[in-house]
Design an enzyme around this catalytic site. Structure first.
Site, PDB file in Angstrom:
ATOM      1  N   TRP A 184     -11.543  -2.309  -8.706  1.00 50.93           N
ATOM      2  CA  TRP A 184     -12.233  -1.934  -9.951  1.00 50.93           C
ATOM      3  C   TRP A 184     -12.930  -0.589  -9.806  1.00 50.93           C
ATOM      4  O   TRP A 184     -13.244   0.068 -10.791  1.00 50.93           O
ATOM      5  CB  TRP A 184     -13.284  -2.991 -10.327  1.00 50.93           C
TER       6      TRP A 184
ATOM      7  N   TRP B 267       2.660   8.068  -2.506  1.00 51.61           N
ATOM      8  CA  TRP B 267       4.065   8.277  -2.899  1.00 51.61           C
ATOM      9  C   TRP B 267       4.116   9.201  -4.127  1.00 51.61           C
ATOM     10  O   TRP B 267       4.919  10.135  -4.178  1.00 51.61           O
ATOM     11  CB  TRP B 267       4.700   6.925  -3.214  1.00 51.61           C
TER      12      TRP B 267
ATOM     13  N   GLU C  54     -11.974  -4.944  -4.904  1.00 48.72           N
ATOM     14  CA  GLU C  54     -12.559  -3.603  -4.741  1.00 48.72           C
ATOM     15  C   GLU C  54     -11.857  -2.562  -5.630  1.00 48.72           C
ATOM     16  O   GLU C  54     -12.377  -1.477  -5.852  1.00 48.72           O
ATOM     17  CB  GLU C  54     -12.454  -3.152  -3.274  1.00 48.72           C
TER      18      GLU C  54
ATOM     19  N   ASP D 220       0.838  -1.207   0.000  1.00 49.60           N
ATOM     20  CA  ASP D 220       0.000   0.000   0.000  1.00 49.60           C
ATOM     21  C   ASP D 220       0.873   1.259   0.000  1.00 49.60           C
ATOM     22  O   ASP D 220       1.987   1.249   0.530  1.00 49.60           O
ATOM     23  CB  ASP D 220      -0.900  -0.029   1.245  1.00 49.60           C
ATOM     24  N   GLY D 221       0.332   2.312  -0.590  1.00 51.19           N
ATOM     25  CA  GLY D 221       1.002   3.617  -0.521  1.00 51.19           C
ATOM     26  C   GLY D 221       1.533   4.133  -1.850  1.00 51.19           C
ATOM     27  O   GLY D 221       2.173   5.191  -1.885  1.00 51.19           O
TER      28      GLY D 221
ATOM     29  N   ARG E  21      -5.195  -2.468   8.626  1.00 51.65           N
ATOM     30  CA  ARG E  21      -6.375  -3.190   8.126  1.00 51.65           C
ATOM     31  C   ARG E  21      -5.932  -4.438   7.370  1.00 51.65           C
ATOM     32  O   ARG E  21      -4.836  -4.472   6.815  1.00 51.65           O
ATOM     33  CB  ARG E  21      -7.128  -2.322   7.106  1.00 51.65           C
TER      34      ARG E  21
ATOM     35  N   LEU F 172      11.555 -20.496  -4.698  1.00 54.13           N
ATOM     36  CA  LEU F 172      10.524 -19.621  -4.114  1.00 54.13           C
ATOM     37  C   LEU F 172       9.204 -19.734  -4.870  1.00 54.13           C
ATOM     38  O   LEU F 172       9.176 -19.717  -6.100  1.00 54.13           O
ATOM     39  CB  LEU F 172      11.022 -18.164  -4.186  1.00 54.13           C
TER      40      LEU F 172
ATOM     41  N   HIS G 116       2.530   3.370  -8.983  1.00 49.57           N
ATOM     42  CA  HIS G 116       2.430   1.937  -9.277  1.00 49.57           C
ATOM     43  C   HIS G 116       3.671   1.472 -10.051  1.00 49.57           C
ATOM     44  O   HIS G 116       4.189   0.389  -9.803  1.00 49.57           O
ATOM     45  CB  HIS G 116       1.157   1.634 -10.082  1.00 49.57           C
TER      46      HIS G 116
HETATM   47  C1  FPP Z   1      -1.910   0.090  -3.410  1.00 52.99           C
HETATM   48  O1  FPP Z   1      -1.478   1.422  -3.352  1.00 52.99           O
HETATM   49  C2  FPP Z   1      -1.374  -0.603  -4.581  1.00 52.99           C
HETATM   50  C3  FPP Z   1      -2.111  -1.141  -5.589  1.00 52.99           C
HETATM   51  C4  FPP Z   1      -3.585  -1.116  -5.604  1.00 52.99           C
HETATM   52  C5  FPP Z   1      -1.482  -1.763  -6.756  1.00 52.99           C
HETATM   53  C6  FPP Z   1      -0.236  -2.551  -6.497  1.00 52.99           C
HETATM   54  C7  FPP Z   1       0.485  -2.737  -7.758  1.00 52.99           C
HETATM   55  C8  FPP Z   1       1.829  -2.723  -7.918  1.00 52.99           C
HETATM   56  C9  FPP Z   1       2.770  -2.607  -6.808  1.00 52.99           C
HETATM   57  C10 FPP Z   1       2.392  -2.761  -9.265  1.00 52.99           C
HETATM   58  C11 FPP Z   1       2.467  -4.005 -10.010  1.00 52.99           C
HETATM   59  C12 FPP Z   1       2.528  -5.283  -9.318  1.00 52.99           C
HETATM   60  C13 FPP Z   1       2.968  -6.433  -9.915  1.00 52.99           C
HETATM   61  C14 FPP Z   1       2.779  -7.714  -9.190  1.00 52.99           C
HETATM   62  C15 FPP Z   1       3.634  -6.461 -11.220  1.00 52.99           C
HETATM   63  P1  FPP Z   1      -2.556   2.583  -3.366  1.00 52.99           P
HETATM   64  O2  FPP Z   1      -2.729   3.021  -4.783  1.00 52.99           O
HETATM   65  O3  FPP Z   1      -3.793   2.135  -2.683  1.00 52.99           O
HETATM   66  O4  FPP Z   1      -1.834   3.701  -2.544  1.00 52.99           O
HETATM   67  P2  FPP Z   1      -2.503   4.832  -1.618  1.00 52.99           P
HETATM   68  O5  FPP Z   1      -3.035   4.132  -0.406  1.00 52.99           O
HETATM   69  O6  FPP Z   1      -1.348   5.706  -1.298  1.00 52.99           O
HETATM   70  O7  FPP Z   1      -3.543   5.515  -2.435  1.00 52.99           O
END
Ligand code: FPP
Length: 253
Positions: A75, A31, A73, A26-27, A198, A137, A43
């Protein structure tokens, strides 16, 4: 990634290394926003952290790493962010499959991927096929995954088996439910970045006895020092599985 990625660098700690680590990444959005960039930039930076986490897990003898990449969620997010994420998955898969194969990593995606674009579904199947014989792994990506979806699906599978006369209702116990889940392995250590406390409908059944490590670090800044801090935290915990502390100490003697 180096070729000795699955060689533990601290074998003397083998018994205290969590076999199964799951991460809520998350984050990314925060960022990017902190840098005045669009969320997708977060991302993209997050993919580099994914690579670091896989490398660290392989080098430290962790047997399974399960990453929450896209929840059921997600989507609900703006269309541009969702389609950008799909392109990123497709790009990451086509770029990383060879690295996974070369490093003896077994790759698997869990979740309902039927709603994903066809090119992403094809890239997933290809990466799973190419790495299916690997013994190092186990890398599991949870995509369009939800813990409740997983449990509901397991119930459906079991009901079908009862209907087919393969098993009886009385056969349905915890082991059979576990074996019917998309992720059948209990989680030893859950790491969540981004500071929220959470579970967010991640591996609900599998987290029953997990240790939980929350880091305020945003996912794109996740590196080996954060992963190491989580392992150190895990090492310091006494896992009692419902027993008293005295009972646990006795069993260790
Ligand atoms: C949550 O951060 C992150 C996601 C919903 C997407 C995670 C995806 C990646 C790390 C990239 C690709 C992954 C792979 C496996 C190739 P957020 O957007 O909810 O952050 P926020 O809480 O700061 O809004």
């Amino acid at each position: 990634m180096s070729n000795d990625l699955n060689t533990p660098i601290c074998p003397e700690d083998g018994d205290r290394v969590p076999a199964h680590v799951a991460i809520i990444m998350d984050g990314n959005g925060r960022w990017a926003q902190k840098r005045g960039q669009i969320r997708l930039a977060g991302h993209r930076a997050g993919v580099r952290s994914v690579r670091r986490a896989i490398e660290f897990a392989g080098r430290h003898g962790i047997r399974q790493l399960t990453l929450f990449a896209f929840s059921s969620e997600n989507w609900k997010r703006p269309e541009t962010e969702v389609s950008g994420l799909m392109e990123l998955f497709s790009w990451a898969l086509s770029n990383e499959t060879k690295h996974l194969a070369d490093n003896n990593i077994r790759f698997r995606v869990v979740g309902d991927t039927s709603r994903f674009p066809e090119n992403v579904q094809t890239a997933i199947s290809e990466a799973e096929r190419v790495t299916s014989g690997n013994t190092g792994l186990r890398l599991v990506i949870a995509a369009n995954y939800g813990g409740r979806w997983d449990i509901a699906r397991a119930v459906q599978l079991l009901l079908r088996r009862v209907q087919a006369g393969e098993i009886s209702v009385a056969d349905v116990d915890e082991d059979l439910v576990t074996a019917s889940l998309a992720v059948a392995e209990d989680v030893d250590l859950l790491i969540r970045t981004g500071g929220e406390r959470r579970i967010s409908n991640f591996l609900l059944w599998q987290l029953a006895y997990s240790e939980i490590y929350i880091s305020d670090v945003l996912w794109p800044d996740f590196d080996s020092s954060v992963f190491q801090a989580a392992l150190d935290y895990y090492r310091g915990r006494e896992r009692r599985f419902g027993r008293t502390s005295e009972q646990v100490q006795e069993r260790m003697l």
